[in-house]
Scaffold this motif. Structure first.
Motif, PDB file in Angstrom:
ATOM      1  N   ASN A 115      91.561  23.949 -34.181  1.00 30.80           N
ATOM      2  CA  ASN A 115      90.932  24.420 -32.949  1.00 30.80           C
ATOM      3  C   ASN A 115      90.934  23.336 -31.874  1.00 30.80           C
ATOM      4  OD1 ASN A 115      90.286  26.903 -34.235  1.00 30.80           O
ATOM      5  ND2 ASN A 115      88.431  25.976 -35.094  1.00 30.80           N
ATOM      6  N   ARG A 161      87.916  33.479 -34.760  1.00 28.67           N
ATOM      7  CA  ARG A 161      86.504  33.363 -34.417  1.00 28.67           C
ATOM      8  C   ARG A 161      85.773  34.677 -34.695  1.00 28.67           C
ATOM      9  NH1 ARG A 161      85.360  28.056 -34.279  1.00 28.67           N
ATOM     10  NH2 ARG A 161      86.434  26.929 -32.608  1.00 28.67           N
ATOM     11  N   ASP A 163      83.900  38.085 -34.183  1.00 25.17           N
ATOM     12  CA  ASP A 163      84.077  39.148 -33.195  1.00 25.17           C
ATOM     13  C   ASP A 163      82.734  39.834 -32.973  1.00 25.17           C
ATOM     14  OD1 ASP A 163      84.796  41.272 -31.636  1.00 25.17           O
ATOM     15  OD2 ASP A 163      86.224  42.131 -33.057  1.00 25.17           O
ATOM     16  N   ASN A 188      83.231  40.125 -41.138  1.00 20.02           N
ATOM     17  CA  ASN A 188      82.759  39.789 -39.788  1.00 20.02           C
ATOM     18  C   ASN A 188      81.546  40.656 -39.494  1.00 20.02           C
ATOM     19  OD1 ASN A 188      83.833  38.529 -36.945  1.00 20.02           O
ATOM     20  ND2 ASN A 188      82.803  40.476 -36.613  1.00 20.02           N
ATOM     21  N   SER A 230      82.033  30.865 -39.927  1.00 22.54           N
ATOM     22  CA  SER A 230      82.002  30.649 -38.478  1.00 22.54           C
ATOM     23  C   SER A 230      80.852  31.426 -37.864  1.00 22.54           C
ATOM     24  CB  SER A 230      83.308  31.103 -37.822  1.00 22.54           C
ATOM     25  OG  SER A 230      84.420  30.474 -38.411  1.00 22.54           O
ATOM     26  N   ARG A 232      79.563  32.538 -33.806  1.00 24.82           N
ATOM     27  CA  ARG A 232      79.739  32.521 -32.351  1.00 24.82           C
ATOM     28  C   ARG A 232      78.491  33.090 -31.706  1.00 24.82           C
ATOM     29  NH1 ARG A 232      85.013  33.866 -28.852  1.00 24.82           N
ATOM     30  NH2 ARG A 232      85.239  31.650 -29.386  1.00 24.82           N
ATOM     31  N   TRP A 233      78.006  32.371 -30.704  1.00 24.31           N
ATOM     32  CA  TRP A 233      76.817  32.796 -29.960  1.00 24.31           C
ATOM     33  C   TRP A 233      77.110  32.675 -28.480  1.00 24.31           C
ATOM     34  CZ3 TRP A 233      71.927  29.474 -28.890  1.00 24.31           C
ATOM     35  CH2 TRP A 233      70.945  30.277 -28.281  1.00 24.31           C
ATOM     36  N   GLU A 234      76.873  33.747 -27.746  1.00 20.64           N
ATOM     37  CA  GLU A 234      77.051  33.761 -26.303  1.00 20.64           C
ATOM     38  C   GLU A 234      75.697  34.025 -25.664  1.00 20.64           C
ATOM     39  OE1 GLU A 234      80.067  36.623 -25.446  1.00 20.64           O
ATOM     40  OE2 GLU A 234      81.667  35.456 -26.405  1.00 20.64           O
ATOM     41  N   THR A 240      79.374  29.815 -24.317  1.00 18.51           N
ATOM     42  CA  THR A 240      79.829  30.183 -25.660  1.00 18.51           C
ATOM     43  C   THR A 240      79.632  28.995 -26.589  1.00 18.51           C
ATOM     44  OG1 THR A 240      81.504  31.695 -24.793  1.00 18.51           O
ATOM     45  CG2 THR A 240      81.765  30.969 -27.070  1.00 18.51           C
ATOM     46  N   ASP A 242      80.322  27.824 -30.549  1.00 20.34           N
ATOM     47  CA  ASP A 242      81.038  28.119 -31.793  1.00 20.34           C
ATOM     48  C   ASP A 242      80.708  27.056 -32.830  1.00 20.34           C
ATOM     49  OD1 ASP A 242      82.735  30.484 -31.425  1.00 20.34           O
ATOM     50  OD2 ASP A 242      83.670  29.302 -29.836  1.00 20.34           O
TER      51      ASP A 242
END
Length: 979
Positions: A115, A161, A163, A188, A230, A232-234, A240, A242
């Motif tokens: 990455n 990443r 989804d 996921n 993994s 991911r938080w927005e 973002t 990760d």
């Protein structure tokens, strides 16, 4: 093979990822290039818009092209090769430049990223790929975009990443030959509208590819698994975050090298000859373990031994380097090396264990027309591998007289106390019982401390162990202005260290010699019963550290609507520290000592002859500061055609050579590596996307290219200059929607340009027929005696004969006719330091003579670089048959052809690696909306056992060649579901 190639003329190993298919407004078929998105320039771009030679594979393409690991990946790429290395390492070579530097302080020429973050000392080349979004391979020096410098290129693995859009699940199972069982899975899970997690992993277990005919066991198996999680938080539309964690584990009997090859030297002076690489075994009389336990070695020491051991005779030896009737032939004289590359003959099966952990955290903040990215990365890895050093079985029959004598000394009045511990440790059942060999362990006491392996045959094995950790912090700011100017600015700090990097070589003969020498030394010094430590050859790096920071950036200027200029600069600072030492029979240790390195005798051991006084370790610190950069002009003719020209300066920092048993043979450190790279290229799309063609031409000027060689059982590094140029072509052809052809072609020319000269250990005579090659009876190295002015070799031979006569040794003798040495070259066992000392005194009799340690240097100017095949070609076909109800059948066949190359900078007969081909094929049935699939596959269809690389060992090991090969034919069936 010709018919097969005709039938497979359409097979694929192309390096352009599979695009998606779309319908144009006119209803004609086109390729939607927008789906081929890469981040080679730290921003999302179409592959065809990036003015860099780059190949990209989506996760789907990796599956379709059966790219499961690094060995598969190299087959599909122009001017790229991959081979395993000798010390649990590997080399991913791009355009003739790879990891030719071997050692704990070496940087990688090909930078590996996850990455976008640099990954140091990774075991990634041993695992299999799973749940990847894509793999990007950038060819050419990099430095102004990525955190660590790379002179050959970058391989960037982009993980999939989480989804946020919904729940996804996939599972796959596979069964193949060699009882191969593999499972892969992914889940996921969206937690909220702004947060999701993803977990993925794989497990592989299979039988070994190789049979050990000694015990009919199965070796080179696999038992590995890996997991990745993994998040991911927005939290806001512009932020973002990760997080990623990864763990890999392997514990099995993987072979580091597939096999050893050798043209047996009947004299034992070299062990293996340079005339070829048949399936023979080195002459055991050339090895350090045999030399130090030989009658000739003990004969040289007889004067000192007689002073402390009344009635001493060299009958205590385990054999003779001359293979007399008393001692019999050498220990490998009757050994068998099977012709089948998938068979070995060893009394010691390999062991292999490795683990790796990766933790990555990244925050990206959109600031309108600017973006900030901050990444933290922590990484740990360890690898522990052991294997039969000479990959063969020794004959112990000649040991009986010496072992009998040892047991007699153990019961002798007065001195028996000094020899009884040796006999008890080495031969607990007497002269004809089991033989015990030291284990490779850190206390330095080995067999004399109870750390041993006992067997009916003598042991000889090695161990390579490394544990490391590194972390990095990187920040990047990039712009997205509407005007003609944009920029990228970044900085990175890397801290890496290894608290232990050990390489051991253990052999019964070494234990025997260190025990006897220790006993004699202790008697003479009126010390307690002792042995010399370490009984094992141990190259120990107690600490290897790297502290590095870089500032890098690029500016992008649209000079016109179609012409863009890119300029980049980088400042590099690298600081490396090493604390290391090499030990073998180096200091006296009393029996009963738990750790040899706490013994009083250690205080007299000087680990660094380059500094006055007694040094417990060789301590070195080196620093490098350099500025590099690149400049690119790219001209976008239209949306389908791009042309570019670039100049880049690449840099790789120098390092520290490990300490040698004999000091002063090589410099303590090696210099940085630089490359001036000039490149032109074009990226083209024709016929509404049905035909894509990318072309690249390049020219490199290398200064200080780092290459490795073995000196005194240790890998050391030198610098040379070289020029490289070549061309590459990649194409994708889709004449109709369901039919795809991939093509790849490359040509490479490499040439050493510097005037440096180096000694080729395989031929210490330097190709001179007037030279006498010497096997040194004190350390098993070679040296060469030759007239100072090239001429009459009879004088050199007569001189050696005269000195040897005074030492009780034989005169020089000729090598066998097909040796590969120059006519007239002779060899002898002797003592190099004695020859060097007496040569001036005998100049009036035999003329001026020169004694050269290791080998007479030869010029390598004009030679090709290692692992640089002149040509590579790949071609492939895939067809999708639509059966209705959404079901499709997709047959596919792949072919990769790799041209000849060399494994070594000397380009000799034994360094040649023949060209080879590999064919893969599969057929897959897909369900509606790709919810399920069933696949049958075959890899390496014609079971090609071609060699991908060689590694030449040193003189004290007998100059054998380790080879690395393609994996054998594998076939099986897999099935999976996806939701």
């Amino acid at each position: 093979m010709g018919t097969k190639l005709i039938l497979l003329a359409g097979v694929c190993a192309g390096a352009i990822a599979f695009p998606a298919v779309a319908q144009t407004a006119e209803g004609t078929t086109a390729v939607d290039e927008d789906t081929i998105i890469v981040t080679a320039q730290r921003t999302s771009q179409r592959l065809q818009d990036v003015p860099i030679a780059i190949s990209a594979f989506s996760g789907e393409a990796l599956e379709k092209q059966q790219i499961k690991n690094a060995s598969d990946l190299q087959l599909t790429l122009p001017n790229v090769t991959f081979t395993k290395g000798n010390f649990t390492g590997s080399s991913f070579t791009i355009r003739g430049i790879g990891d030719l530097c071997v050692g704990a302080s070496c940087d990688s020429a090909t930078a590996i990223h996850v990455n976008g973050t640099p990954l140091l000392a990774t075991r990634l080349f041993e695992t299999e790929y799973f749940d990847l979004e894509r793999v990007e391979v950038l060819r050419g020096p990099q430095g102004t975009l990525f955190g660590r410098n790379a002179t050959s290129g970058v391989v960037n693995f982009i993980t999939t990443r989480p989804d946020l859009s919904g729940f996804h699940l996939s599972a796959e199972g596979e069964y193949g030959n060699y009882n191969s069982v593999k499972t892969k899975g992914m889940v996921n899970i969206p937690i909220t509208d702004t947060m999701a997690v993803r977990g993925a992993g794989f497990y592989l277990k299979r039988d070994g590819y190789t049979t050990n005919i000694f015990d009919n066991s199965n070796v080179d198996n696999r038992d590995i698994y890996a997991m990745r999680g993994s998040l991911r938080w927005e939290p806001t539309p512009s932020t973002t975050i990760d997080l990623m964690a990864y763990y890999f584990h392997e514990k099995d009997n993987r072979l580091r090298s597939q096999k050893q090859l050798c043209q047996r030297d009947e004299t034992g002076v070299l062990g293996c000859l340079p005339g070829g690489l048949p399936n023979e075994v080195t002459n055991g009389n050339s090895t350090l373990a045999t030399i130090l336990s030989s009658a000739e070695f003990f004969g040289l020491a007889a004067g000192g031994f007689n002073a402390v051991i009344p009635g001493f005779t060299n009958a205590i030896a385990l054999g003779s380097v001359y293979g007399t009737d008393v001692y019999g032939a050498d220990v490998y004289a009757n050994a068998t090396n099977p012709a089948d590359p998938r068979q070995i003959n060893t009394a010691y099966n390999p062991t292999y264990m490795t683990t790796e952990q990766q933790y990555q955290a990244r925050i990206e903040q959109d600031l309108g027309n600017m973006k900030l990215q901050v990444t933290g990365f922590y990484h740990k890895a360890q690898v522990d591998s052991s294997q039969d050093y000479n990959n063969s079985v020794q004959d112990r029959s000649g040991f009986t007289p010496g072992l009998t004598y040892l047991n007699a000394l153990a019961n002798a009045p007065g001195i028996g106390a000094y020899f009884a511990p040796l006999a008890a440790a080495l031969t607990p059942g007497g002269a004809t019982g089991l033989l015990c060999t030291s284990l490779p362990e850190p206390t330095g006491t080995g067999v004399f401390g109870g750390h041993s392996r006992c067997a009916a045959v003598p042991g000889a094995f090695d161990r390579s162990y490394t544990a490391s950790r590194d972390y990095s912090i990187e920040g990047i700011v990039s712009s997205n202005f509407d005007g003609k100017f944009n920029f990228l600015l970044g900085g990175i700090y890397v801290d890496a260290k290894s608290d232990v990097t050990d390489y051991y070589v253990d052999a019964f003969g070494l234990d025997y010699a260190t025990g006897l020498l220790g006993a004699a030394t202790a008697i003479g010094a009126s010390a307690p019963p002792s042995f010399l430590a370490t009984p094992t050859y141990r190259n120990n790096a107690a600490y290897q550290g790297l502290k590095s920071f870089g500032l890098f950036g690029e500016a992008y200027v649209n000079l016109t609507e179609k012409l863009k200029f890119t300029g980049g600069l980088r400042y590099n600072h690298d600081e490396k520290k090493s604390i290391a030492r090499t030990t073998l029979a180096s200091f006296l240790v009393p029996f009963g000592t738990a750790n040899a390195f706490t013994a009083p005798g250690l205080a007299a051991f000087d680990a660094d002859a380059g500094i006055p006084g007694i040094q417990d370790y060789q301590r070195r610190l080196v620093k490098f500061n350099e500025i590099t950069g690149r400049a690119v002009l790219d001209f976008k003719i239209d949306d389908r055609h791009l042309m570019y020209a670039s100049y880049s300066r690449g840099y790789k920092s120098g390092g520290i050579n490990p300490p040698l048993s004999l000091a002063g043979l090589v410099p303590d450190s090696f210099k940085p590596e630089f490359v001036n790279s000039f490149e032109i290229g074009s990226k083209n799309t024709f016929d509404n996307g049905r035909f894509t063609l990318n072309l690249t031409g390049f020219y490199y000027q290398y200064k200080g290219l780092q290459i490795s060689r073995i000196v005194q059982r240790t890998s050391v590094n030198d610098n040379i200059n070289a020029n490289v140029y070549g061309v590459e072509a990649e194409a994708l052809i889709r004449p109709v929607r369901n039919f795809t052809v991939n093509l790849g072609l490359s040509y490479l020319h490499t040439k050493v340009t510097g005037s440096q000269t180096f000694g080729d250990l395989r031929d210490p005579s330097g190709g001179r027929g007037d030279a006498v090659i010497i096997k040194d009876l004190t350390n098993a190295s070679n040296c060469a005696v030759a007239p100072t002015v090239q001429g009459n070799g009879a004088n050199a031979a007569a001189f050696v004969g005269a000195i040897n006569g005074s030492l009780g040794l034989l005169a020089p003798h000729a090598f066998q006719r097909d040796s590969g040495l120059a006519a007239g070259t002779t060899g002898a066992f002797s003592v190099c330091s004695a020859l060097a000392a007496y040569a001036p005194a005998y100049a009036g009799v035999f003329g001026a003579l020169t004694v050269t340690q290791d080998a007479i240097p030869v010029s390598i100017k004009g030679n090709e670089l290692p692992q640089a095949p002149v040509a590579k070609f790949s071609v492939g076909v895939q067809y999708t048959a639509e059966l209705g109800n959404g079901i499709t059948v997709v047959p596919r066949v792949d072919l990769a052809m790799t041209g000849k190359s060399y494994s070594n900078i000397f380009n000799t007969r034994n360094d040649r690696i023949q060209g080879y081909e590999q064919v893969n094929a599969q057929i897959q049935v897909n369900g509606m909306d790709d919810k399920w699939f069933v696949r049958g596959y075959i890899q390496n269809m014609f079971d090609n056992a071609a060699e991908t690389g060689h590694y030449n060992t040193d003189q004290s090991s007998g100059l054998f060649t380790n080879i690395f090969t393609l994996e054998p034919r594998r076939y099986g069936i897999s099935a999976g579901v996806k939701f």
